[in-house]
Design an enzyme around this catalytic site. Structure first.
Site, PDB file in Angstrom:
ATOM      1  N   MET A  32      24.331   8.878   1.838  1.00 44.53           N
ATOM      2  CA  MET A  32      24.319  10.484   2.424  1.00 44.53           C
ATOM      3  C   MET A  32      24.595  10.402   4.023  1.00 44.53           C
ATOM      4  SD  MET A  32      23.995  13.465   1.821  1.00 44.53           S
ATOM      5  CE  MET A  32      22.899  14.207   0.670  1.00 44.53           C
ATOM      6  N   PHE A  68     -11.212  -7.718  13.725  1.00 45.32           N
ATOM      7  CA  PHE A  68     -10.095  -8.032  12.717  1.00 45.32           C
ATOM      8  C   PHE A  68      -9.872  -7.128  11.725  1.00 45.32           C
ATOM      9  CE2 PHE A  68      -8.703 -10.062   8.867  1.00 45.32           C
ATOM     10  CZ  PHE A  68      -7.542 -10.806   9.044  1.00 45.32           C
ATOM     11  N   GLN A  69      -8.531  -6.594  11.444  1.00 45.69           N
ATOM     12  CA  GLN A  69      -8.166  -5.575  10.900  1.00 45.69           C
ATOM     13  C   GLN A  69      -8.621  -4.338  11.078  1.00 45.69           C
ATOM     14  OE1 GLN A  69      -8.147  -6.945   6.507  1.00 45.69           O
ATOM     15  NE2 GLN A  69      -5.874  -7.907   7.028  1.00 45.69           N
ATOM     16  N   GLU A  71       0.783  -1.281   0.017  1.00 47.43           N
ATOM     17  CA  GLU A  71       0.006  -0.005  -0.078  1.00 47.43           C
ATOM     18  C   GLU A  71       1.004   1.405   0.017  1.00 47.43           C
ATOM     19  OE1 GLU A  71      -0.366  -2.655   1.956  1.00 47.43           O
ATOM     20  OE2 GLU A  71      -2.659  -3.252   1.882  1.00 47.43           O
ATOM     21  N   LYS A  77     -17.522  -1.067   6.108  1.00 46.03           N
ATOM     22  CA  LYS A  77     -18.009  -1.989   5.126  1.00 46.03           C
ATOM     23  C   LYS A  77     -19.408  -1.834   5.025  1.00 46.03           C
ATOM     24  CE  LYS A  77     -16.987  -6.561   3.182  1.00 46.03           C
ATOM     25  NZ  LYS A  77     -16.420  -7.870   3.535  1.00 46.03           N
TER      26      LYS A  77
END
Lengths: 583, 187
Positions: free
Chosen positions: A481, A113-114, A51, A163
């Site tokens: 760097m 969940f999630q 993502e 949802k």
């Protein structure tokens, strides 16, 4: 009054907002939206491999088109993985609209969940965010989100959609009928302030235009007006990392980038000028160096659409709040009406002084021996790709600064780099987003091997969607760097800045079905670069370069513009304890 | 000023904030912030203060327009003049914010705070507590044979003074609302 499911409302709203591409990754809490996407052909979904890459790809899309980038992720880990890209877009003022799935409203707060508190987590890294609890509010919120993301100082927004809200039916509202709220930033600048700025243009003996990403964000008209202003006045111009391309690098008045790794002439001119016109830049610490020694002799004008940018770091004499294109238009009109005056004799003397600084040739280096210098690699890349319809993205580190120094940008939206946040791993997915928006163009990501590995899984995305992005990796087997700072500031103790167990980049490319090229010979570099350009598909170019090259010029932390380092000889004791605390 | 010469408290900030301020003098300002009363609005405003290292000395919030769903947040903050202006601009650019008024610079204003003060004691202490309450025009909201609950309204300094006097007289507990403020005059 059209009734449809929440998921259908999302897709319809995106279409009505002119969206053609969504970058995303499915999961349980966004399945209804993915189902709605499956059943239409107007919006293309680009399946990334992580993502974070979706957000950076959307940034690449947005930075190269000027349109908002769209991201679709699931709840919980999908949303938390998007946080880095949101923050990156916030710091660089890039418009993103991120849609995240959420657990059903009746399960919110149950540690489902999630489940994650997505609006809570993303509140400080978005311009605004919303949790939509009622399908009837969904269309309105989506249209408002586009309005907020793209107006005023652009930025990322997030809409969290449970949802059950996606499944339930609601009423669709068209963009023109939507209530976009009271958010309406000022775009026209105050005429009195603009007139004061014009007076400064007329009386300045040692003027400089200091421009930034705000010019790019304001649109192509702003770049045109800027060019007109420079052309008409003959004033020198420099730009931040974010503003490269607003004024062409081939232009006569161009001094190169300013700041920590900017050119000697740009930084000296900033320090010694008597009039500074800051246009869409924000006096970032990479630009100012030591603030109490920043351009001590100048009167300063600051044009910015965000009032909170003004007097935040450097006190200015003439603040102008407004959109760059609007303000520059007014400024030019007033300046012309008052007789197009400048103190041309004094300005000519100022140019003589600047030409003296230019003679230092602060970007010179020597390519000798059998090892490729990174500067040489970029200079050859510039020479061989200049005539192409070319877009450049970068990762973050030395290669990024060298790219800014050695590549020339003639137009806005051609240079997409992570400036404010400095996100390693940004460049590769960003290049995919740029390529999706410009399928026929040459898109090159200038990378370091360490940054590139942070999102290398996106080779899968590039292959699947036939995005022929060129990954030009300057491989010094170091976190360059970090290594440079350890050399200058931490007694050459190279703590964890050495990449061991690097992959064979050619084989890695081939494992995904892409082309891999390795080059270590300066004499073979041109042919290898041409092979990369001419290959019709993604290429991973492993350019083995000098391992201990430092990036110069450099203004050490805690130092002023006129205390910059030009090369290795002058670095001993350059940075004192006071500077070491700065980043 | 050397960047290492940090002022007390400033080391919590990132190194980006080690700038030399325009004025070192901290001032106390009362800001009235009118916001949409929507989910998370208070978290947004507080998050701005904590995220950017600004102080909150006092905070009150309540819906003041039930039809338009507007809340008024009164924040008392301290900072250098430059920081105060920053706070105002940072608040103003938030999508949920309608108006920000710096009551300290926009003319005269009144500030009031309400406190509930519980005092326990008998005999002379109890009498003295009641007498002091009368001096401060505090009202008795609850009483038992061993205690009072006083209600006091006034400027924060007045509440401070009253609470201090109650300590030797058997102070048990204090509840304060924080400052509510409004501009004087007809506008």
């Amino acid at each position: 009054m059209t009734r449809m499911s929440g998921a259908e409302i999302v897709v319809k709203a995106l279409k009505d907002q002119g969206v053609d591409t969504v970058f995303g990754y499915p999961g349980g809490a966004v399945l209804p939206i993915y189902d709605a996407i499956f059943q239409q052909n107007d919006i293309r979904h680009i399946l990334v491999r992580h993502e974070q890459a979706a957000t950076h790809a959307a940034e690449g899309y947005a930075r190269s088109t000027g349109k908002p980038g769209i991201v679709l992720v699931t709840s919980g880990p999908g949303a938390t993985n998007a946080v880095t890209g949101l923050t990156d877009a916030l710091l660089d003022s890039i418009p993103l609209v991120v849609l995240s799935g959420q657990v059903p409203t009746f399960m919110i707060g149950n540690d489902a969940f999630q489940e994650a508190d997505t609006v809570g987590i993303t509140r400080p890294c978005t311009k605004h965010n919303w949790l939509v609890k009622d399908t009837d509010n969904l269309a309105n919120t989506l249209h408002q989100a586009f309005h907020v993301a793209t107006s005023g100082r652009p930025g990322p927004v997030l809409i969290d959609i449970p949802k059950d809200v996606q499944f339930a039916d609601g009423t669709y509202v068209k963009p023109e009928k939507a209530n976009k709220g009271h958010y309406a930033p000022q775009v026209k600048g105050d005429v009195d302030a603009i007139t004061q700025a014009v007076e400064l243009l007329e009386t300045a003996k040692r003027p400089i235009l200091y421009t930034g990403g705000g010019v790019i964000n304001s649109g192509t008209a702003a770049s045109q007006l800027l060019r007109e202003l420079v052309g008409e006045t003959g004033f020198p111009i420099t730009s931040t990392l974010m503003g490269l391309g607003a004024y062409p690098a081939s232009g006569e008045a161009w001094l190169g980038m300013l700041g920590m790794h900017g050119t000697y002439e740009a930084n000296m001119a900033m320090h010694d000028c008597d009039a500074m016109i800051c246009i869409g830049a924000r006096f970032d610490d990479r630009i100012t160096g030591r603030t109490d020694a920043f351009s001590p002799k100048s009167k300063k004008v600051h044009i910015d659409i965000d009032p909170s940018s003004i007097n935040k770091i450097i006190r200015v004499d003439v603040p102008i709040v407004g959109d760059i294109a609007h303000v520059l238009e007014d400024m030019l009109r007033i300046w012309k009406a008052r007789g197009r005056k400048t103190r041309s004799e004094e300005v000519a003397k100022w140019w003589k002084k600047i030409d003296g600084w230019r003679e230092k040739q602060c970007l010179s280096y020597e390519q000798k021996g059998p090892i490729i210098k990174p500067q040489y690699a970029l200079q050859r890349l510039e020479a061989l790709t200049k005539k192409y319809d070319r877009y450049i993205t970068t990762e973050v580190g030395q290669h990024q600064m060298w790219a800014a120094q050695y590549l020339g940008f003639e137009d806005p939206h051609r240079w997409m780099t992570s400036g404010g946040l400095g996100t390693m791993g940004y460049g590769f997915p960003s290049s995919i987003g740029v390529q999706i928006a410009h399928p026929e163009s040459l898109v090159i990501n200038v990378a370091g091997e360490a940054s590139w590995l942070m999102n290398m899984q996106e080779l899968g995305t590039a292959m699947q969607f036939r995005a022929p992005v060129k990954q030009f990796i300057l491989n010094n087997e170091r976190l360059g760097m970090v290594r440079q700072w350890q050399e200058l500031l931490h007694g050459e103790r190279y703590s964890s800045s050495w990449s061991e167990s690097l992959p064979d980049f050619v084989k890695l490319a081939e494992a995904f079905g892409a082309k891999g090229i390795q080059c270590s010979d300066p004499d073979g570099l041109d042919d290898a670069i041409m092979e990369m350009i001419e290959h019709d598909g993604p290429v991973v170019f492993d350019c083995l370069v000098e391992k201990h090259e430092n990036c110069f010029p450099m203004i050490p932390s805690g130092k002023a513009h006129n205390e910059m380092l030009l090369g290795d000889a002058s670095t001993q004791g350059a940075i004192q304890a006071g500077g070491a605390v700065m980043v | 000023m050397s960047p290492l010469d940090l002022k007390k408290g400033s080391s919590k900030k990132s190194a980006y904030d080690l700038r030399t301020p325009f004025s070192d003098v901290n001032e106390r300002h009362t800001l009235a912030v009118l916001v949409d009363n929507v989910d998370g609005v208070l978290a947004r405003v507080i998050g701005l203060f904590s995220g950017r290292g600004y102080n909150i000395d006092s905070l009150t919030v309540a819906e003041v327009d039930h039809t338009g769903h507007r809340s008024r947040i009164t924040v008392v903050t301290t900072g250098t003049p430059q920081v105060i202006v920053q706070i105002k601009h940072q608040l103003e650019r938030m999508v949920v914010v309608h108006e920000v008024h710096d009551l300290t610079v926009e003319g005269a204003s009144v500030e009031r705070e309400l406190a509930l003060v519980k005092v326990r004691g008998t005999g002379d202490l109890r009498v003295e507590a009641l007498r002091t309450a009368e001096v401060f025009r505090a009202r008795v909201m609850d009483t038992t044979l061993q205690s009072f609950v006083f209600e006091l309204t006034g400027a924060p300094e007045k509440v401070d003074a009253f609470v201090e006097l109650m300590v030797p007289l058997g102070l048990v507990e204090v509840a304060r609302t924080g400052v509510a403020a409004i501009a004087r005059g007809a506008e």
